[in-house]
Design an enzyme around this catalytic site. Structure first.
Site, PDB file in Angstrom:
ATOM      1  N   SER A 248       0.960  -1.278   0.103  1.00  0.00           N
ATOM      2  CA  SER A 248      -0.035  -0.043  -0.094  1.00  0.00           C
ATOM      3  C   SER A 248       0.866   1.243   0.220  1.00  0.00           C
ATOM      4  CB  SER A 248      -0.918  -0.023   1.385  1.00  0.00           C
ATOM      5  OG  SER A 248      -0.215  -0.212   2.504  1.00  0.00           O
TER       6      SER A 248
ATOM      7  N   ASP B 129      -4.398   7.404   8.103  1.00  0.00           N
ATOM      8  CA  ASP B 129      -5.566   6.884   8.557  1.00  0.00           C
ATOM      9  C   ASP B 129      -5.352   5.558   9.511  1.00  0.00           C
ATOM     10  OD1 ASP B 129      -4.076   5.093   7.294  1.00  0.00           O
ATOM     11  OD2 ASP B 129      -5.420   4.377   5.550  1.00  0.00           O
TER      12      ASP B 129
ATOM     13  N   HIS C  18      -1.225   4.487   7.199  1.00  0.00           N
ATOM     14  CA  HIS C  18      -0.477   5.093   6.234  1.00  0.00           C
ATOM     15  C   HIS C  18      -0.270   6.641   6.489  1.00  0.00           C
ATOM     16  CE1 HIS C  18      -2.889   1.582   4.378  1.00  0.00           C
ATOM     17  NE2 HIS C  18      -1.928   1.396   4.241  1.00  0.00           N
TER      18      HIS C  18
END
Ligand SMILES: *[C@@H]1O[C@H](CO)[C@@H](O)[C@H](O)[C@H]1NC(C)=O
Ligand SMILES: *[C@@H]1O[C@H](CO)[C@@H](O)[C@H](O)[C@H]1NC(C)=O
Ligand SMILES: *[C@@H]1O[C@H](CO)[C@@H](O)[C@H](O)[C@H]1NC(C)=O
Length: 424
Positions: free
Chosen positions: A42, A351, A354
């Site tokens: 990610s 979040d 991240h």
């Protein structure tokens, strides 16, 4: 608000356009790379997981919804942040298109687009295959597209990307290959599933071996420049700060508020990775193996958040479901009852897991305009051309300008407003 800042923001724009031109010429105008080829999770996924999602359940992944992407793309793109990732800043700086996700590209004409950059990174991906984790009772909730799977996609797509073996070696050799960050999820998923840190530590040599094996495979295919990032300081993540909330004071680093043992874990991974990269350098002296020190680049703002514009601190998520670090695993960012801050650029964390675009930008700047790549990235391009274009004295002036820009940027962030608000 808009009026108050409009004159200074046009100044900022002119400043950055000028700066970007200067930096582009001084660092990259020599045509070092014709493409970016990326593998990872990610931290680098620019849309693959979103395109892989086919069932309604998969579609419900929170980062496919607003406010993801709000600060730059103004819509969710599948990137796990409010804006651009490190890979986007790299692409911009070497004047290549933002790196296109591989998944879902069909037809020859679209394949051509991938010749200037192709991204195989998938959010949630692990370095080790899913079977390894499944055998230990940890099922990947997001994807089975491990590093080996991503490398398989790459090899299968080669006939569409380049005409024949020599052409492919040429294309791969002229590409900047981003190998990671990968491996973070092998640890995250296991730790969050309740495995002990000691048990997860036994995975480290295997994770490194998977990365090394992918690097060797790419070198065999003709790779000449690979950038391999280490792990971030996971002890500074709201996810873990929440999971271990209320730990003994002695478990926290009092200069950052991060969890010491988890940061030591990241350092352990990074040390072993660097040892193995040294071994590859010994064997392949003609290949540029560049270590990207994400850990120490990020520690700068965990140590001094205010200096980098993170006036809301570096440990609290901008977007989340409340609690001391605004992280709650049952109310994730973009879930209906989550809230998002008004100024994401005053937060390092987006979040819970991240980082914000602002934090990724600082890491990018530290890597490519600062000392956090080893060997230093800009030395990979022929310096002689730099002197031909600008002469030595103007190059020195430009490197000062670059440092000035970072300070300018920080100052601007510090002066601007601070409100954390809720989206309702
Ligand atoms: C991963 O693979 C397993 C076994 O094939 C499958 O049951 C599972 O649904 C897959 N997970 C995802 C997220 O695709
Ligand atoms: C922070 O930790 C260091 C080393 O553990 C210790 O020497 C120092 O006194 C601590 N500072 C505070 C303010 O607690
Ligand atoms: C997370 O949210 C749920 C539902 O509102 C709540 O019951 C729980 O206490 C919260 N957890 C934390 C750690 O704040």
């Amino acid at each position: 608000m808009a009026n108050q800042f409009s004159s200074s923001s046009s100044y900022v724009t002119i400043f950055f356009v000028t700066l970007q031109l200067l930096c582009t010429y001084s660092l990259f105008a020599n045509g070092c790379y014709t493409s970016i080829i990326s593998f990872g999770d990610s931290l680098a996924d620019t849309g693959n997981l979103k395109r892989l999602a086919s069932t309604p359940e998969e579609h419900s992944l929170h980062f496919f919804y607003p406010p993801y992407g709000e600060s730059f793309f103004h819509m969710p793109t599948g990137r796990c942040s409010n804006g651009r990732l490190i890979i986007d800043f790299i692409a911009e700086s070497i004047r290549l298109p933002l790196v296109h996700p591989f998944v879902g590209v069909k037809g020859m004409r679209h394949m051509m687009e991938l010749r200037r950059g192709v991204n195989f990174a998938v959010a949630g991906a692990t370095a080790l295959d899913s079977a390894f984790h499944a055998a230990r009772g940890v099922n990947n909730p997001m994807t089975n597209s491990s590093l080996r799977v991503q490398l398989g996609w790459f090899k299968h797509s080669l006939p569409s990307l380049c005409a024949n073996v020599p052409a492919c070696r040429h294309m791969i050799g002229n590409s900047l290959i981003l190998m990671g960050e990968i491996g973070g999820n092998d640890y995250n998923h296991a730790l969050i599933a309740g495995k002990s840190i000691d048990e997860v530590k036994t995975y480290v040599p295997l994770v490194i071996e998977a990365i090394v094996s992918a690097v060797n495979e790419l070198i065999r295919l003709g790779a000449k420049t690979l950038l391999i990032p280490g792990n971030l300081p996971i002890g500074c993540s709201p996810v873990y700060l929440t999971k271990y909330y209320g730990s003994d004071m002695a478990d926290y680093d009092n200069s950052t508020g991060c969890l010491i043992q988890l940061n030591k874990f990241s350092e352990h991974h990074n040390e072993l990775l660097q040892t193995k990269l040294n071994e590859i350098r010994e064997i392949h002296r003609e290949v540029n193996i560049i270590y990207a020190d994400y850990y120490n680049a990020a520690m700068q703002f965990f140590r001094s958040p205010n200096k980098y514009g993170f006036t809301n601190g570096a440990l609290k998520a901008c977007c989340g479901g409340g609690g001391p670090f605004n992280y709650n695993s049952s109310i994730l960012c973009a879930d209906p009852s989550s809230t998002v801050c008004a100024r994401p650029d005053t937060y390092a964390n987006w979040d819970g897991l991240h980082l914000t675009e602002a934090a990724y930008r600082i890491i990018y700047m530290s890597l490519f305009r600062g000392p956090y790549t080893m060997p230093q990235f800009n030395s990979m391009c022929p310096i002689s051309m730099l002197h031909e274009i600008h002469g030595t004295s103007s190059s020195m002036w430009m490197s000062r300008l670059r440092v000035g820009a970072i300070e300018f940027f920080q100052e601007r962030n510090m002066k601007s407003g601070v409100n954390g608000g809720s989206r309702g």
